[in-house]
Design an enzyme around this catalytic site. Sequence first.
Site, PDB file in Angstrom:
ATOM      1  CB  SER A 135      79.542  40.149 -44.514  1.00 33.23           C
ATOM      2  OG  SER A 135      80.483  40.903 -43.800  1.00 33.23           O
TER       3      SER A 135
ATOM      4  CG  HIS B 274      77.812  36.201 -42.865  1.00 29.99           C
ATOM      5  ND1 HIS B 274      78.853  35.989 -41.967  1.00 29.99           N
ATOM      6  CD2 HIS B 274      77.767  37.550 -43.051  1.00 29.99           C
ATOM      7  CE1 HIS B 274      79.395  37.149 -41.637  1.00 29.99           C
ATOM      8  NE2 HIS B 274      78.754  38.110 -42.285  1.00 29.99           N
TER       9      HIS B 274
END
Length: 322
Positions: free
Chosen positions: A205, A263
């Site tokens: 991610s 992230h």
Amino acid sequence: MPPRNPRRLFKPLMFTVGFTGCSFGAAAILQYESVKSRLESLLEESESEKMEKFQTHDTAYWHNWWNQLTDFQRQVILLMSLVDDMWSGLSEGQKVATGIIAVNAAVLCCWRIPSLQRTMFKYFTTNPASKTRCMPMLLSSFSHYSIVHMVVNMYVLWTFSTTIVSILGREQFLAMYTSAGVISTMVSYVCKTATGRLHPSLGASGAIMSVLAAVCTKMPEAKLAIALLPMFSLTAGNALKLLVAMDTAGLVLRFRMFDHAAHLGGALFGVWYVAYGQELIWKSREPLVKFWHDLRRGMSGSSGEPRDGGQKGGGGKGGGQA
């Protein structure tokens, strides 16, 4: 040493700096070699075309050869031809994404092998409290335990692969992607150490967020559709702001379903790289490429091959940039 001791972050920080530098350096050299190889291939194709003009093609020979094959051999040849046509139809970015997806799929399969569980937890998950903290920063970027998690990440990668590779090129993209995975993990390490929430993480991610952020920063007015709600769309710039806001909220509220720090680290790196990093890092690669060019030329000269600079008037600058 206590798990929350910041000194545990020194080695990961050095690994992050070293790996990022090495990845971009290797990418510059690979791009040089790739361009050199393509030029040599074009010259060879030109020579082969000249030779074919003096050769006759006996279709009867190939017809007889085909008839001598078994049905199985014909099916294999037809299948190989179909695969080759499909591969040729992919963009450069989709070809790169296919390789990354294949690696992620292989790691996913390894998670299903009981005898590998100890190794997978040691090297393919990240945790600042673990004894092994450096190599997992890279390997975990290709690691997913959940099929859904992998499919979502790889879908986003596939969606943006053509655009990002057309912007950066194959080698530069791979350097940015792998570096983003390591950098996002470093940001995660810092946040986990600061808060004491030392749980393991894995997944691509952080690297995927860098790709998405880079494209959205480069093309902020592009329209993006929501996967399950195609009737709704928003600009790339607004989509990036929304994702950053959601991850910031998740980090502040200490949600544990996702590694929000990773992230954010990936997104910030993607924004920084296309805004400033490309100018600072990639466009400053010429001295390294020139050094590699001169090194290769020196190796060719020592092996008995004529050197470019060895002849009078033979271009002393050596054309280092690929």
